[in-house]
Scaffold this motif. Structure first.
Motif, PDB file in Angstrom:
ATOM      1  N   ILE A  37      26.338  17.854  39.264  1.00  6.34           N
ATOM      2  CA  ILE A  37      26.329  18.074  40.695  1.00  6.34           C
ATOM      3  C   ILE A  37      27.141  18.707  41.079  1.00  6.34           C
ATOM      4  O   ILE A  37      28.513  18.238  40.949  1.00  6.34           O
ATOM      5  CB  ILE A  37      26.111  16.664  41.478  1.00  6.34           C
ATOM      6  CG1 ILE A  37      24.637  15.896  40.702  1.00  6.34           C
ATOM      7  CG2 ILE A  37      26.155  16.742  42.826  1.00  6.34           C
ATOM      8  CD1 ILE A  37      24.585  14.449  41.524  1.00  6.34           C
ATOM      9  N   CYS A  38      26.860  19.812  41.877  1.00  9.05           N
ATOM     10  CA  CYS A  38      28.011  20.625  42.533  1.00  9.05           C
ATOM     11  C   CYS A  38      28.225  20.893  43.812  1.00  9.05           C
ATOM     12  O   CYS A  38      27.348  20.548  44.482  1.00  9.05           O
ATOM     13  CB  CYS A  38      27.563  21.976  41.969  1.00  9.05           C
ATOM     14  SG  CYS A  38      28.788  23.378  42.478  1.00  9.05           S
ATOM     15  N   GLY A  39      29.539  20.886  44.430  1.00  5.40           N
ATOM     16  CA  GLY A  39      29.647  20.976  45.960  1.00  5.40           C
ATOM     17  C   GLY A  39      28.831  22.069  46.530  1.00  5.40           C
ATOM     18  O   GLY A  39      28.552  21.898  47.683  1.00  5.40           O
ATOM     19  N   THR A  40      28.432  23.158  45.873  1.00 12.27           N
ATOM     20  CA  THR A  40      27.463  24.142  46.436  1.00 12.27           C
ATOM     21  C   THR A  40      26.196  23.255  46.619  1.00 12.27           C
ATOM     22  O   THR A  40      25.547  23.846  47.608  1.00 12.27           O
ATOM     23  CB  THR A  40      27.245  24.955  45.389  1.00 12.27           C
ATOM     24  OG1 THR A  40      28.441  25.957  45.076  1.00 12.27           O
ATOM     25  CG2 THR A  40      26.399  26.212  46.050  1.00 12.27           C
ATOM     26  N   ASP A  41      25.676  22.568  45.867  1.00 15.02           N
ATOM     27  CA  ASP A  41      24.358  21.998  46.185  1.00 15.02           C
ATOM     28  C   ASP A  41      24.512  20.799  47.405  1.00 15.02           C
ATOM     29  O   ASP A  41      23.532  20.852  48.206  1.00 15.02           O
ATOM     30  CB  ASP A  41      24.073  20.861  45.096  1.00 15.02           C
ATOM     31  CG  ASP A  41      24.000  21.635  43.669  1.00 15.02           C
ATOM     32  OD1 ASP A  41      23.997  22.751  43.838  1.00 15.02           O
ATOM     33  OD2 ASP A  41      24.061  20.928  42.556  1.00 15.02           O
ATOM     34  N   GLY A  59      20.552  22.226  41.090  1.00 12.97           N
ATOM     35  CA  GLY A  59      21.063  22.012  39.553  1.00 12.97           C
ATOM     36  C   GLY A  59      21.186  23.467  38.809  1.00 12.97           C
ATOM     37  O   GLY A  59      20.201  24.016  38.477  1.00 12.97           O
ATOM     38  N   HIS A  60      22.353  23.698  38.581  1.00 15.94           N
ATOM     39  CA  HIS A  60      22.797  25.041  38.033  1.00 15.94           C
ATOM     40  C   HIS A  60      23.762  25.053  37.093  1.00 15.94           C
ATOM     41  O   HIS A  60      24.390  26.024  36.606  1.00 15.94           O
ATOM     42  CB  HIS A  60      23.043  26.090  39.162  1.00 15.94           C
ATOM     43  CG  HIS A  60      24.400  25.898  40.118  1.00 15.94           C
ATOM     44  ND1 HIS A  60      24.163  25.135  41.221  1.00 15.94           N
ATOM     45  CD2 HIS A  60      25.731  25.953  39.676  1.00 15.94           C
ATOM     46  CE1 HIS A  60      25.460  24.831  41.530  1.00 15.94           C
ATOM     47  NE2 HIS A  60      26.233  25.343  40.875  1.00 15.94           N
ATOM     48  N   GLU A  61      24.137  23.670  36.761  1.00 17.72           N
ATOM     49  CA  GLU A  61      25.258  23.524  35.708  1.00 17.72           C
ATOM     50  C   GLU A  61      24.759  22.771  34.720  1.00 17.72           C
ATOM     51  O   GLU A  61      24.876  21.631  34.796  1.00 17.72           O
ATOM     52  CB  GLU A  61      26.460  22.762  36.570  1.00 17.72           C
ATOM     53  CG  GLU A  61      27.083  23.421  37.725  1.00 17.72           C
ATOM     54  CD  GLU A  61      28.194  22.669  38.411  1.00 17.72           C
ATOM     55  OE1 GLU A  61      28.582  21.523  38.038  1.00 17.72           O
ATOM     56  OE2 GLU A  61      28.662  23.262  39.267  1.00 17.72           O
ATOM     57  N   PHE A  62      23.832  23.423  33.911  1.00 13.03           N
ATOM     58  CA  PHE A  62      23.075  22.316  32.967  1.00 13.03           C
ATOM     59  C   PHE A  62      23.364  22.922  31.535  1.00 13.03           C
ATOM     60  O   PHE A  62      23.576  24.073  31.150  1.00 13.03           O
ATOM     61  CB  PHE A  62      21.592  22.418  33.394  1.00 13.03           C
ATOM     62  CG  PHE A  62      21.058  23.886  33.518  1.00 13.03           C
ATOM     63  CD1 PHE A  62      20.369  24.529  32.151  1.00 13.03           C
ATOM     64  CD2 PHE A  62      21.198  24.695  34.621  1.00 13.03           C
ATOM     65  CE1 PHE A  62      19.822  25.576  32.449  1.00 13.03           C
ATOM     66  CE2 PHE A  62      20.567  26.068  34.605  1.00 13.03           C
ATOM     67  CZ  PHE A  62      20.004  26.405  33.574  1.00 13.03           C
ATOM     68  N   VAL A 130      30.866  23.961  31.284  1.00  7.88           N
ATOM     69  CA  VAL A 130      31.044  25.434  31.277  1.00  7.88           C
ATOM     70  C   VAL A 130      31.017  26.235  32.612  1.00  7.88           C
ATOM     71  O   VAL A 130      31.884  27.093  33.076  1.00  7.88           O
ATOM     72  CB  VAL A 130      30.378  25.836  30.175  1.00  7.88           C
ATOM     73  CG1 VAL A 130      30.497  27.653  30.056  1.00  7.88           C
ATOM     74  CG2 VAL A 130      30.762  25.240  28.835  1.00  7.88           C
ATOM     75  N   GLU A 131      30.028  25.926  33.392  1.00  2.00           N
ATOM     76  CA  GLU A 131      29.873  26.456  34.489  1.00  2.00           C
ATOM     77  C   GLU A 131      30.960  26.514  35.509  1.00  2.00           C
ATOM     78  O   GLU A 131      31.635  27.254  36.195  1.00  2.00           O
ATOM     79  CB  GLU A 131      28.518  26.366  35.149  1.00  2.00           C
ATOM     80  CG  GLU A 131      27.882  27.269  36.483  1.00  2.00           C
ATOM     81  CD  GLU A 131      28.624  26.890  37.867  1.00  2.00           C
ATOM     82  OE1 GLU A 131      27.960  27.494  38.887  1.00  2.00           O
ATOM     83  OE2 GLU A 131      29.068  25.733  37.971  1.00  2.00           O
ATOM     84  N   PRO A 132      31.325  25.126  35.908  1.00  2.00           N
ATOM     85  CA  PRO A 132      32.484  24.860  36.921  1.00  2.00           C
ATOM     86  C   PRO A 132      33.680  25.494  36.447  1.00  2.00           C
ATOM     87  O   PRO A 132      34.763  26.173  37.029  1.00  2.00           O
ATOM     88  CB  PRO A 132      32.689  23.569  36.969  1.00  2.00           C
ATOM     89  CG  PRO A 132      31.778  22.882  36.064  1.00  2.00           C
ATOM     90  CD  PRO A 132      30.750  23.760  35.637  1.00  2.00           C
TER      91      PRO A 132
HETATM   92 ZN    ZN Z   1      28.318  25.003  40.863  1.00  2.00          ZN
END
Ligand code: ZN
Length: 326
Positions: A37-41, A59-62, A130-132
Motif C-alpha cells: 500500500i503506497c502513499g500515492t494510493d 496497487g502498483h507495488e506487487f 523493489v518498487e519503493p
Molecule cells: Zn508506490
C-alpha cells in the motif's frame, strides 16, 4: 475475483467481486502474491487534481506468479509459473491508478517489456519492496553524484527513507533526516540513521549543528507548500534541491534567493526498468534491504480498514497485502 475498490473520497474502499482482467496477445496475467500500500494510493483517494477515477483498484507495488501468457509472447522470455514484479505501466497506461486494474486484487495484468523476474532467492514479500526502493534509487540517481556531500532528507516516510538508504549506499558524507513522527524516527534508526532534526524547530540551525554547515543536497520528500522556499533559504551556494514529494498546489518561491546562490532545483518521479533490476541485484547481494520497513502484513479483507487508518500519520511504515494466505 476479489478486489478492494475505491469509489469516492471520504468513503472506505470496499471488497467486491469484479471481473478478472482479460489479457491481449501482448500481455500476461499474474496471480498476485504480495502488494504494497503506497502513499500515492492514499493521495489518489483524496479530493484534488491527483484523485483517481471512481471504481479504481489501486496497487502498483506487487509480486506474483504468471498464470497466463498472451499468444505472441509464448515463445519469449517468460513461462507459466515465473515469479515476477513489473513496472506499473502497460504502453504508458498506469497499473493501479485508474487506467488499468491494480493489485489490491487476486489478479493483475502486466505487459511484457517492463516485467522483471524475481530470482529464486528473493521472496514475493521482499519483491514487493523493489518498487519503493526503485523510487528512492531513481531520485538519488537524478541528484547526480551524492558521494562526499552532505544530505538533508525532509520527511522520513517510506520514500524519504529509501532516498536516505541510497544516499548512504552511494557514499554521501552524512545523511540527516527531518521528521517529527516518533514512529518514523524509530524506523529510520533501525536502518542506522541517527541524526535527526525536528521540523517544529529551526531546521537550518539544527543542520548547522549536525553538518557544520548547510546541507549541500536536500531531498524534499513531503510535498507541502512552503517547504521549497525553506530549502532555498537554507541551501548553500550552488546547492541542490530535489523535489520528490508530490505538491499539487501553487507554491511560492523567491527566485532571487535561488538566483543569488546559483541553486539547482531538480524534480524526480518514478523509475526506469534498470532501477528495478539494480535494486534486485543489490538486494540479492545483501547490500540493500528494506525488509525492516514492513510493519504490517494484512489479508485483502483487511484492506479497507487499514487503508483508512493510513490516512492519518501512524506507526505503520510499509504495509503489505498478502494474497497468498487470504
Ligand atoms: Zn508506490
Amino acid at each position: 475475483m476479489r478486489a478492494a475498490v475505491f469509489h469516492q473520497p471520504g468513503q472506505p474502499l470496499t471488497i467486491e467481486d469484479v471481473p478478472k482482467p482479460t489479457i491481449s496477445d501482448r500481455e500476461m496475467l499474474v496471480k498476485v502474491s504480495h502488494c504494497g500500500i503506497c502513499g500515492t494510493d492514499i493521495h489518489a483517494s483524496k479530493e484534488g487534481p491527483f484523485m483517481a477515477p471512481p471504481e479504481t483498484i489501486f496497487g502498483h507495488e506487487f509480486t506474483g506468479e504468471i498464470i497466463e501468457i498472451g499468444e505472441t509472447l509464448r515463445d519469449g522470455d517468460f513461462k507459466l509459473g515465473d515469479r515476477v514484479t513489473s513496472l506499473p505501466f502497460i504502453d504508458d497506461k498506469t497499473i493501479g491508478l485508474g487506467a488499468i486494474t491494480g493489485a489490491y486484487s487476486e489478479y493483475v495484468k502486466v505487459g511484457y517489456d517492463l516485467v522483471v523476474k524475481l530470482p529464486e532467492e528473493l521472496s514475493n514479500r521482499d519483491g514487493a519492496l523493489v518498487e519503493p526502493l526503485a523510487v528512492g534509487l531513481h531520485s538519488v540517481k537524478m541528484a547526480g553524484s551524492v558521494a562526499g556531500r552532505t544530505v538533508l532528507i525532509i520527511g522520513a516516510g517510506p520514500i524519504g527513507l529509501t532516498c536516505a538508504i541510497w544516499c548512504r549506499f552511494f557514499g554521501a558524507a552524512k545523511v540527516i533526516l527531518s521528521e517529527m513522527s516518533d514512529a518514523r524516527i524509530a524506523m529510520a534508526k533501525t536502518f542506522g540513521f541517527n541524526d535527526f532534526v525536528d521540523p517544529s524547530g529551526d531546521v537550518t540551525a539544527q543542520c548547522e549543528t549536525l553538518l557544520k554547515g548547510p546541507p549541500e543536497i536536500q531531498f524534499e520528500c513531503v510535498g507541502k507548500t512552503g517547504l521549497m522556499q525553506e530549502c532555498i533559504a537554507r541551501a548553500p551556494k550552488r546547492g541542490l534541491i530535489m523535489g520528490i514529494g508530490v505538491c499539487d498546489h501553487p507554491d511560492t518561491i523567491v527566485p532571487l534567493m535561488a538566483f543569488g546562490k546559483e541553486l539547482t532545483i531538480q524534480w524526480a518521479v518514478g523509475y526506469d526498468k534498470e532501477d528495478f533490476e539494480f535494486t534486485i541485484d543489490m538486494m540479492l547481494e545483501g547490500r540493500i534491504s528494506a525488509t525492516d520497513m514492513i510493519t504490517d502484513i494484512v489479508p485483502l479483507s483487511a484492506v479497507p480498514e487499514v487503508f483508512e487508518a493510513l490516512k492519518q500519520p501512524s506507526t505503520q511504515c510499509k504495509v503489505l497485502i498478502d494474497l497468498d494466505t487470504d
